[in-house]
Design a protein around this motif. Structure first.
Motif, short mmCIF file in Angstrom:
data_model
loop_
_atom_site.label_atom_id
_atom_site.label_comp_id
_atom_site.label_asym_id
_atom_site.label_seq_id
_atom_site.Cartn_x
_atom_site.Cartn_y
_atom_site.Cartn_z
N LEU A 67 14.48 4.23 23.74
CA LEU A 67 13.20 4.06 23.05
C LEU A 67 13.29 2.98 21.98
O LEU A 67 12.37 2.17 21.82
N ALA A 86 7.70 7.11 26.11
CA ALA A 86 8.73 8.12 25.84
C ALA A 86 9.05 8.92 27.10
O ALA A 86 10.21 9.15 27.42
N LYS A 89 11.07 6.79 29.57
CA LYS A 89 12.48 6.65 29.17
C LYS A 89 13.24 7.96 29.37
O LYS A 89 14.39 7.96 29.81
#
Length: 197
Positions: A67, A86, A89
């Motif tokens: 991130l 988010a 990832k």
């Protein structure tokens, strides 16, 4: 997350886009506890065999690092954009770990792990690693990338980030019934061709 929480995150995102480096750290700290809960849920629910070799904190740490790198290159304009980044990832980290686990198990079965003879025993590897289950969950999480943009956004926010559908509707500026429809459509597509979840 409350509506006030979304407003706070939006303020941090606005500060981030204005070049405020402190806002990036605050934004990630705000997301850290949610990432810890999600990592635990995903490890023990989708990847229980990975949970035997990886701790929740290692998943969170790797997601955090990715991130940070992503926020150096991308500046999410909205809370929805941040949550999508988010979740993306987080999914990448889990899939990379699953792939590494699959390679490790193949080396063990072939006796190429470099470990002592007891650990290289194929029957021992079979008791601690279930390739069929891991492959099933890996396929499931890889299929998320094939959903339509709206379906993927709703799925990632609800499944990975555990946002309630009402909050997703606010963040994505959609009617709650539309969010519900997209959730159902996404889960039906993800379930196609998978024997067991």
């Amino acid at each position: 997350m409350t509506e006030g929480g979304s407003v706070e995150l939006q303020g941090l995102l606005d500060r981030l886009r204005q070049g405020d480096r402190e806002a990036r750290q605050l934004l990630l700290e705000r997301a850290c506890e949610r990432l810890r809960r999600l990592a635990g849920k995903m490890l023990h629910g989708s990847f229980p065999d990975l949970a035997r070799r990886h701790e929740v904190d290692s998943v969170v740490h790797e997601t955090w690092v990715r991130l940070l790198q992503a926020l150096d290159k991308a500046e999410p304009a909205t809370v929805a954009d941040f949550f999508r980044l988010a979740a993306h990832k987080f999914r990448q980290v889990l899939l990379d770990m699953a792939q590494g686990e699959r390679r490790r198990a193949q080396r063990e079965v072939l006796g190429l792990s470099g470990a002592d003879s007891q650990e290289c025993n194929p029957s021992a590897a079979n008791t601690t690693y279930d390739p069929a289950r891991l492959a099933l969950w890996t396929d499931f999480h890889e299929k998320v990338a094939m959903l339509s943009e709206q379906e993927r956004a709703v799925f990632e926010m609800h499944y990975y980030l555990e946002l309630p559908q009402a909050e997703i509707a606010r963040v994505l500026e959609l009617h709650p019934r539309k969010v519900s429809y997209l959730w159902i459509a996404a889960t039906e597509k993800l379930g196609e061709g998978l024997d067991v979840l």
